[in-house]
Design a protein around this motif. Structure first.
Motif, mmCIF file in Angstrom:
data_model
loop_
_atom_site.group_PDB
_atom_site.id
_atom_site.type_symbol
_atom_site.label_atom_id
_atom_site.label_comp_id
_atom_site.label_asym_id
_atom_site.label_seq_id
_atom_site.Cartn_x
_atom_site.Cartn_y
_atom_site.Cartn_z
ATOM 1 N N LEU A 155 19.488 20.797 13.094
ATOM 2 C CA LEU A 155 19.395 22.169 12.607
ATOM 3 C C LEU A 155 18.215 22.782 12.631
ATOM 4 O O LEU A 155 18.283 24.065 13.191
ATOM 5 N N MET A 156 17.031 22.242 12.852
ATOM 6 C CA MET A 156 15.526 23.020 13.123
ATOM 7 C C MET A 156 16.067 23.211 14.691
ATOM 8 O O MET A 156 15.538 24.408 15.297
ATOM 9 N N LEU A 157 16.334 22.610 15.424
ATOM 10 C CA LEU A 157 16.696 22.644 16.976
ATOM 11 C C LEU A 157 17.427 23.851 17.314
ATOM 12 O O LEU A 157 17.270 24.705 18.213
ATOM 13 N N ALA A 158 18.561 23.869 16.529
ATOM 14 C CA ALA A 158 19.332 25.129 16.449
ATOM 15 C C ALA A 158 18.971 26.312 16.524
ATOM 16 O O ALA A 158 18.897 27.333 16.931
ATOM 17 N N ASP A 159 18.087 26.340 15.243
ATOM 18 C CA ASP A 159 17.341 27.504 14.925
ATOM 19 C C ASP A 159 16.220 27.928 15.893
ATOM 20 O O ASP A 159 16.156 29.011 16.116
ATOM 21 N N LEU A 160 15.459 26.662 16.417
ATOM 22 C CA LEU A 160 14.564 27.191 17.543
ATOM 23 C C LEU A 160 15.171 28.034 18.599
ATOM 24 O O LEU A 160 14.652 28.951 19.109
ATOM 25 N N GLU A 161 16.340 27.409 19.293
ATOM 26 C CA GLU A 161 17.196 27.932 20.292
ATOM 27 C C GLU A 161 17.540 29.606 19.839
ATOM 28 O O GLU A 161 17.412 30.503 20.775
ATOM 29 N N SER A 162 17.943 29.700 18.804
ATOM 30 C CA SER A 162 18.468 30.979 18.201
ATOM 31 C C SER A 162 17.129 31.950 18.268
ATOM 32 O O SER A 162 17.376 33.068 18.808
ATOM 33 N N VAL A 163 15.940 31.587 17.812
ATOM 34 C CA VAL A 163 14.933 32.325 17.784
ATOM 35 C C VAL A 163 14.299 32.644 19.117
ATOM 36 O O VAL A 163 13.825 33.965 19.177
ATOM 37 N N GLU A 164 14.240 31.903 19.827
ATOM 38 C CA GLU A 164 13.786 31.875 21.230
ATOM 39 C C GLU A 164 14.523 32.749 22.110
ATOM 40 O O GLU A 164 14.192 33.660 22.864
ATOM 41 N N LYS A 165 15.895 33.016 21.687
ATOM 42 C CA LYS A 165 16.760 34.223 22.399
ATOM 43 C C LYS A 165 16.612 35.382 21.711
ATOM 44 O O LYS A 165 16.749 36.516 22.572
ATOM 45 N N ARG A 166 16.187 35.520 20.837
ATOM 46 C CA ARG A 166 16.157 36.890 19.750
ATOM 47 C C ARG A 166 14.831 37.514 20.062
ATOM 48 O O ARG A 166 14.889 38.678 20.091
ATOM 49 N N LEU A 167 13.595 36.666 20.020
ATOM 50 C CA LEU A 167 12.299 37.229 20.009
ATOM 51 C C LEU A 167 12.257 38.319 21.247
ATOM 52 O O LEU A 167 11.748 39.371 20.874
ATOM 53 N N PRO A 168 12.505 37.884 22.445
ATOM 54 C CA PRO A 168 12.260 38.847 23.580
ATOM 55 C C PRO A 168 13.058 39.985 23.341
ATOM 56 O O PRO A 168 12.240 41.188 23.555
ATOM 57 N N SER A 169 14.094 40.143 23.015
ATOM 58 C CA SER A 169 15.046 41.354 22.785
ATOM 59 C C SER A 169 14.239 42.359 21.632
ATOM 60 O O SER A 169 14.191 43.465 21.763
ATOM 61 N N LEU A 170 14.034 41.619 20.596
ATOM 62 C CA LEU A 170 13.437 42.268 19.437
ATOM 63 C C LEU A 170 12.064 42.645 19.946
ATOM 64 O O LEU A 170 11.643 44.151 19.715
ATOM 65 N N GLU A 171 11.292 42.122 20.459
ATOM 66 C CA GLU A 171 9.928 42.666 21.020
ATOM 67 C C GLU A 171 10.239 43.685 21.878
ATOM 68 O O GLU A 171 9.293 45.011 21.839
ATOM 69 N N LYS A 172 11.189 43.765 22.840
ATOM 70 C CA LYS A 172 11.437 44.872 23.570
ATOM 71 C C LYS A 172 11.646 46.134 22.823
ATOM 72 O O LYS A 172 11.193 47.442 23.224
ATOM 73 N N LYS A 173 12.707 45.916 21.906
ATOM 74 C CA LYS A 173 13.113 46.854 20.995
ATOM 75 C C LYS A 173 11.929 47.539 20.343
ATOM 76 O O LYS A 173 11.950 48.997 20.045
ATOM 77 N N LEU A 174 10.801 46.966 19.757
ATOM 78 C CA LEU A 174 9.948 47.469 18.923
ATOM 79 C C LEU A 174 8.921 48.312 19.891
ATOM 80 O O LEU A 174 8.298 49.296 19.442
ATOM 81 N N LYS A 175 8.953 48.122 21.095
ATOM 82 C CA LYS A 175 8.025 49.122 22.159
ATOM 83 C C LYS A 175 8.491 50.719 21.940
ATOM 84 O O LYS A 175 7.933 51.463 22.249
ATOM 85 N N ASN A 176 9.850 50.833 21.761
ATOM 86 C CA ASN A 176 10.419 52.153 21.658
ATOM 87 C C ASN A 176 11.089 52.539 20.171
ATOM 88 O O ASN A 176 11.767 53.414 20.040
#
Length: 363
Positions: free
Chosen positions: A133-154
């Protein structure tokens, strides 16, 4: 609706047997080989609450409507599931949709029932499920963090900033082998947006043989020592299957009494689930029907009214409230009113477990 929980665990630990017993059905296939459950089975069961029937008797209700527990029996998880082993990530979307996880752990010896790791080892089994379950969550967060960080810039949206901060905390926890719930995120709105598996509240269900239901055994002791403060329920799935075949409440109670058991597995699961999720029950009672309503602990009267219908919350005026104890002690609504036990409460009233309520509203 009460709440919904997903039954998870390794293959052949008794998940489907327990599901069938709790829901009094044969909906889930139960067999002595891994992955006999592939698609999730979903069932609903009435939440047992003796108060409901006593209120209905006093109110002379024509109909009784209990709260309901929805149970989802999810395919067995094995080591490597996050990388595609067994049924891979097929189970993930089903787990994400539940309020709580009911983690079934095999705590019995039986050479005739295959264990995927060769022999029962409940602590190792728990670690396997938690890791996947933790590995699945880690994969999910790793995929979402870059796009959310990019969104925050604008974006100057405070919610995006809060979500990004929470996701970073979760990422740090997961990278060190800890669950997302250890990251200290308490905002339920943010938790819902994260939609992670290891933020779900968990109760552990130790499946034992029938003759160990009252005492537990070395395996249940090991589970309790390992999981710390997480709630543990000890049941026998096979015994629950026998109980489910009895037709009346009286027969079930008599059967439990003959075994020296006070509560059925369903009673234990529901009580633990309500405590785990911080849920209360209030009642509406009248000639037409007596009904149980499930709410979050701490809800105000208007919020509780909104559980019935949004118009009740929007047009809330006040609520007539009688505690369950006063309702019973004075033989119903009329007697409680005559004894001065009926209260008029306003918008700031925090509903208590067992309140019998009649809402006044105007839309």
């Amino acid at each position: 609706m009460g709440f919904n929980c997903g039954i998870v665990g390794l293959p052949n630990v008794g998940k489907s047997t327990l599901f069938n017993a709790l829901t009094s059905s044969q909906q889930a296939q139960s067999a002595n080989y891994p992955f006999c459950t592939i698609e999730p089975n979903i069932g609903r069961v009435d939440v047992p609450d003796d108060r409901l029937y006593r209120l209905a008797n006093l109110a002379k209700s024509e109909k009784i409507v209990p709260a309901q527990l929805e149970i989802v029996d999810i395919a067995g998880i094995v080591k490597g599931a996050s990388n595609g082993e067994g049924l891979g990530n097929k189970f993930l979307s089903n787990v994400r949709e539940v309020d709580a996880i009911l983690h079934v752990v095999r705590c019995f010896d039986n050479d005739d029932i295959i264990h995927v790791s060769g022999k029962p080892d409940p602590v190792s089994d728990i670690e396997t499920i938690e890791t996947e379950l933790m590995l699945a969550d880690l994969e999910s967060v790793e995929k979402r963090l870059p796009s959310l960080e990019k969104k925050l810039k604008n974006s100057k949206d405070k919610n995006d900033a809060t979500l990004f901060s929470a996701m970073q905390k979760v990422y740090d926890a997961l990278k060190t082998g800890k669950s997302a719930r250890t990251a200290g995120i308490e905002d339920k709105t943010i938790l819902n947006q994260l939609a992670l598996l290891t933020t779900k509240p968990v109760m552990f269900v130790c499946n034992v043989s029938e003759d160990e239901i009252s005492t537990g055994n070395k395996y249940t002791d090991a589970v309790k020592n390992y999981i710390g403060n997480n709630p543990v329920v000890i049941i026998s799935a096979e015994l629950e299957a026998e109980i489910s075949q009895l037709e009346t409440i009286e027969e079930k109670n008599e059967f439990l009494k003959s075994l020296g058991i006070e509560k059925s597995g369903l009673d234990k699961v529901v009580k633990t689930g309500y405590d785990l999720l911080g849920l209360y029950t209030y009642f509406t009672a009248g000639i037409t029907e007596t009904k149980a309503w499930t709410i979050q602990k701490g809800m105000t009267a208007p919020q509780a009214a909104g559980v019935i219908h949004s118009d009740f919350e929007r047009g809330f005026i006040c609520v007539e409230t009688i505690s369950y104890e006063d309702y019973v002690a004075h033989c119903g609504e009329t007697g409680a009113k005559q004894a001065g036990k009926m209260r008029l409460e306003g918008k700031d009233y925090v509903v208590q477990d067992g309140d019998v309520m009649h809402f006044r509203f105007n839309v």
